[in-house]
Design a protein around this motif. Structure first.
Motif, PDB file in Angstrom:
ATOM      1  N   PRO A   1      24.723 -72.914 -40.378  1.00 49.93           N
ATOM      2  CA  PRO A   1      24.591 -74.360 -40.590  1.00 49.93           C
ATOM      3  C   PRO A   1      23.549 -74.670 -41.665  1.00 49.93           C
ATOM      4  O   PRO A   1      22.573 -73.944 -41.821  1.00 49.93           O
ATOM      5  N   GLY A   2      23.763 -75.755 -42.390  1.00 47.01           N
ATOM      6  CA  GLY A   2      22.812 -76.142 -43.427  1.00 47.01           C
ATOM      7  C   GLY A   2      23.426 -76.998 -44.502  1.00 47.01           C
ATOM      8  O   GLY A   2      22.820 -77.974 -44.962  1.00 47.01           O
ATOM      9  N   PHE A   3      24.640 -76.642 -44.932  1.00 45.15           N
ATOM     10  CA  PHE A   3      25.267 -77.358 -46.037  1.00 45.15           C
ATOM     11  C   PHE A   3      25.410 -78.849 -45.752  1.00 45.15           C
ATOM     12  O   PHE A   3      25.074 -79.698 -46.593  1.00 45.15           O
ATOM     13  N   LEU A   4      25.912 -79.192 -44.583  1.00 47.91           N
ATOM     14  CA  LEU A   4      26.168 -80.599 -44.265  1.00 47.91           C
ATOM     15  C   LEU A   4      24.882 -81.419 -44.289  1.00 47.91           C
ATOM     16  O   LEU A   4      24.850 -82.536 -44.814  1.00 47.91           O
ATOM     17  N   LEU A   5      23.802 -80.874 -43.741  1.00 43.75           N
ATOM     18  CA  LEU A   5      22.532 -81.589 -43.724  1.00 43.75           C
ATOM     19  C   LEU A   5      21.978 -81.750 -45.139  1.00 43.75           C
ATOM     20  O   LEU A   5      21.487 -82.826 -45.499  1.00 43.75           O
ATOM     21  N   VAL A   6      22.066 -80.702 -45.937  1.00 48.15           N
ATOM     22  CA  VAL A   6      21.593 -80.789 -47.322  1.00 48.15           C
ATOM     23  C   VAL A   6      22.381 -81.854 -48.079  1.00 48.15           C
ATOM     24  O   VAL A   6      21.807 -82.692 -48.786  1.00 48.15           O
ATOM     25  N   ARG A   7      23.695 -81.837 -47.935  1.00 51.79           N
ATOM     26  CA  ARG A   7      24.529 -82.826 -48.629  1.00 51.79           C
ATOM     27  C   ARG A   7      24.182 -84.247 -48.187  1.00 51.79           C
ATOM     28  O   ARG A   7      24.094 -85.165 -49.019  1.00 51.79           O
ATOM     29  N   THR A   8      23.963 -84.423 -46.879  1.00 48.75           N
ATOM     30  CA  THR A   8      23.611 -85.748 -46.366  1.00 48.75           C
ATOM     31  C   THR A   8      22.284 -86.218 -46.953  1.00 48.75           C
ATOM     32  O   THR A   8      22.157 -87.384 -47.365  1.00 48.75           O
ATOM     33  N   CYS A   9      21.302 -85.331 -47.016  1.00 52.57           N
ATOM     34  CA  CYS A   9      20.000 -85.700 -47.577  1.00 52.57           C
ATOM     35  C   CYS A   9      20.110 -86.016 -49.063  1.00 52.57           C
ATOM     36  O   CYS A   9      19.474 -86.958 -49.555  1.00 52.57           O
ATOM     37  N   VAL A  10      20.906 -85.246 -49.782  1.00 54.59           N
ATOM     38  CA  VAL A  10      21.110 -85.513 -51.216  1.00 54.59           C
ATOM     39  C   VAL A  10      21.739 -86.893 -51.406  1.00 54.59           C
ATOM     40  O   VAL A  10      21.344 -87.664 -52.295  1.00 54.59           O
ATOM     41  N   GLU A  11      22.719 -87.210 -50.575  1.00 49.62           N
ATOM     42  CA  GLU A  11      23.368 -88.527 -50.660  1.00 49.62           C
ATOM     43  C   GLU A  11      22.391 -89.666 -50.363  1.00 49.62           C
ATOM     44  O   GLU A  11      22.542 -90.768 -50.891  1.00 49.62           O
ATOM     45  N   HIS A  12      21.381 -89.393 -49.537  1.00 52.12           N
ATOM     46  CA  HIS A  12      20.369 -90.398 -49.208  1.00 52.12           C
ATOM     47  C   HIS A  12      19.237 -90.429 -50.235  1.00 52.12           C
ATOM     48  O   HIS A  12      18.317 -91.248 -50.108  1.00 52.12           O
ATOM     49  N   GLY A  13      19.285 -89.548 -51.212  1.00 55.68           N
ATOM     50  CA  GLY A  13      18.221 -89.494 -52.202  1.00 55.68           C
ATOM     51  C   GLY A  13      16.958 -88.820 -51.693  1.00 55.68           C
ATOM     52  O   GLY A  13      15.865 -89.017 -52.243  1.00 55.68           O
ATOM     53  N   ILE A  14      17.092 -88.028 -50.651  1.00 61.54           N
ATOM     54  CA  ILE A  14      15.955 -87.324 -50.055  1.00 61.54           C
ATOM     55  C   ILE A  14      15.717 -86.015 -50.802  1.00 61.54           C
ATOM     56  O   ILE A  14      16.657 -85.284 -51.127  1.00 61.54           O
ATOM     57  N   ASP A  15      14.450 -85.706 -51.050  1.00 56.22           N
ATOM     58  CA  ASP A  15      14.090 -84.464 -51.728  1.00 56.22           C
ATOM     59  C   ASP A  15      14.381 -83.274 -50.816  1.00 56.22           C
ATOM     60  O   ASP A  15      13.991 -83.273 -49.647  1.00 56.22           O
ATOM     61  N   VAL A  16      15.068 -82.264 -51.349  1.00 58.03           N
ATOM     62  CA  VAL A  16      15.385 -81.043 -50.606  1.00 58.03           C
ATOM     63  C   VAL A  16      14.768 -79.858 -51.348  1.00 58.03           C
ATOM     64  O   VAL A  16      14.929 -79.716 -52.551  1.00 58.03           O
ATOM     65  N   GLU A  17      14.070 -79.001 -50.608  1.00 59.23           N
ATOM     66  CA  GLU A  17      13.434 -77.833 -51.213  1.00 59.23           C
ATOM     67  C   GLU A  17      13.830 -76.589 -50.433  1.00 59.23           C
ATOM     68  O   GLU A  17      13.538 -76.472 -49.245  1.00 59.23           O
ATOM     69  N   CYS A  18      14.525 -75.670 -51.100  1.00 61.59           N
ATOM     70  CA  CYS A  18      14.953 -74.426 -50.466  1.00 61.59           C
ATOM     71  C   CYS A  18      14.021 -73.296 -50.886  1.00 61.59           C
ATOM     72  O   CYS A  18      13.904 -72.998 -52.077  1.00 61.59           O
ATOM     73  N   LEU A  19      13.371 -72.680 -49.918  1.00 61.54           N
ATOM     74  CA  LEU A  19      12.472 -71.573 -50.205  1.00 61.54           C
ATOM     75  C   LEU A  19      13.272 -70.291 -50.425  1.00 61.54           C
ATOM     76  O   LEU A  19      14.303 -70.088 -49.778  1.00 61.54           O
ATOM     77  N   PRO A  20      12.824 -69.416 -51.324  1.00 56.78           N
ATOM     78  CA  PRO A  20      13.468 -68.107 -51.449  1.00 56.78           C
ATOM     79  C   PRO A  20      13.083 -67.233 -50.270  1.00 56.78           C
ATOM     80  O   PRO A  20      12.016 -67.411 -49.670  1.00 56.78           O
ATOM     81  N   GLY A  21      13.967 -66.317 -49.933  1.00 59.33           N
ATOM     82  CA  GLY A  21      13.638 -65.452 -48.798  1.00 59.33           C
ATOM     83  C   GLY A  21      14.798 -64.606 -48.342  1.00 59.33           C
ATOM     84  O   GLY A  21      15.750 -64.359 -49.095  1.00 59.33           O
ATOM     85  N   ALA A  22      14.740 -64.190 -47.095  1.00 56.60           N
ATOM     86  CA  ALA A  22      15.654 -63.182 -46.564  1.00 56.60           C
ATOM     87  C   ALA A  22      17.103 -63.649 -46.517  1.00 56.60           C
ATOM     88  O   ALA A  22      17.399 -64.803 -46.208  1.00 56.60           O
ATOM     89  N   THR A  23      17.996 -62.730 -46.845  1.00 53.38           N
ATOM     90  CA  THR A  23      19.428 -62.897 -46.641  1.00 53.38           C
ATOM     91  C   THR A  23      20.033 -61.505 -46.580  1.00 53.38           C
ATOM     92  O   THR A  23      19.546 -60.578 -47.243  1.00 53.38           O
TER      93      THR A  23
END
Length: 243
Positions: free
Chosen positions: A91-113
């Protein structure tokens, strides 16, 4: 300015978490977790106390707007999954998209995958690759595989250990039994292992030795197979000339 932080968490060894991730987790007003019990273990290990809210694939459609409203009201929010980077087969894409649509700043940290260590460890070309994640279990699975028959980039898949052998057999039928591949499991954990070989060899190996843990399959693209074929044809041609 309040924002949404996307925070990767270790896929195995807890020491893989970054100092920056720990700093963010300690500073936010609310932490969204795929499984609050799993995340609770991580927080306890690093002595972090922060309010937890469940956010997973079964409720994200209902919670995304509400979370965006909390951020707009002034709260810093972080999202984590059980392991790895949120949004990558989690999970994550839907929340990020919703925040982008609201003009909310989103910051993704680099890290484990899990996918990147598996690609590099495979020994297959990693300059260009395509990430397919989990294939559909039933409907759409065959058409998805058929669409990849002519893919020239290295292909990366996630799979359950319970379906690994069946998937490798399907790959062998689709891409050819001699296609080079690797299977990585338990990345960053005590029993981490990578098996390399042809799809037929890997299917045989894991039939005899049932796997455990999270699985990443890396499959060579068609272009690599073609180069191998041309090289073999040239050797056969040279052998004919010497007779």
């Amino acid at each position: 300015m309040p924002k949404l932080y996307i925070v990767p968490t270790p896929v195995g060894n807890l020491d893989d978490i970054t100092l920056r991730a720990l700093k963010v987790l300690k500073s936010v007003d609310l932490l969204l977790a795929e499984d609050t019990r799993t995340t609770g273990i991580l927080l306890k290990h690093f002595d972090i106390s922060v309010p937890l809210l469940s956010h997973h694939k079964f409720n994200e459609h209902q919670t995304a707007e509400r979370i965006a409203e909390k951020i707009e009201a002034g709260k810093d929010v972080a999202l984590v999954s059980d392991a790895g980077t949120p949004g990558i087969s989690d999970p994550g894409f839907l929340l990020v998209r919703t925040c982008v649509e609201h003009g909310i700043d989103v910051e993704c940290l680099p890290g484990a995958t899990a996918c990147i260590p598996a690609i590099v460890d495979s020994g297959l070309p990693c300059d260009r690759f395509v990430f397919e994640g989990f294939l559909p279990q039933k409907k759409g699975r065959n058409s998805r595989l058929e669409a990849l028959v002519d893919e020239t980039r290295t292909m990366v898949f996630y799979e359950s250990p319970f379906r690994l052998v069946k998937t490798l057999q399907q790959f062998a039928n689709t891409f050819g039994p001699e296609r080079e591949a690797s299977v990585s499991r338990e990345i960053s954990k005590k029993f981490e292992e990578t098996q390399r070989g042809t799809l037929a060899e890997l299917a045989s190996h894991f039939t005899e030795t049932p796997p455990k843990g999270e699985i990443v399959i890396v499959v060579a693209g068609k272009e690599k197979e073609n180069r191998k074929g041309k090289h073999q044809q040239q050797k056969e041609h040279n052998a004919d000339d010497n007779q």
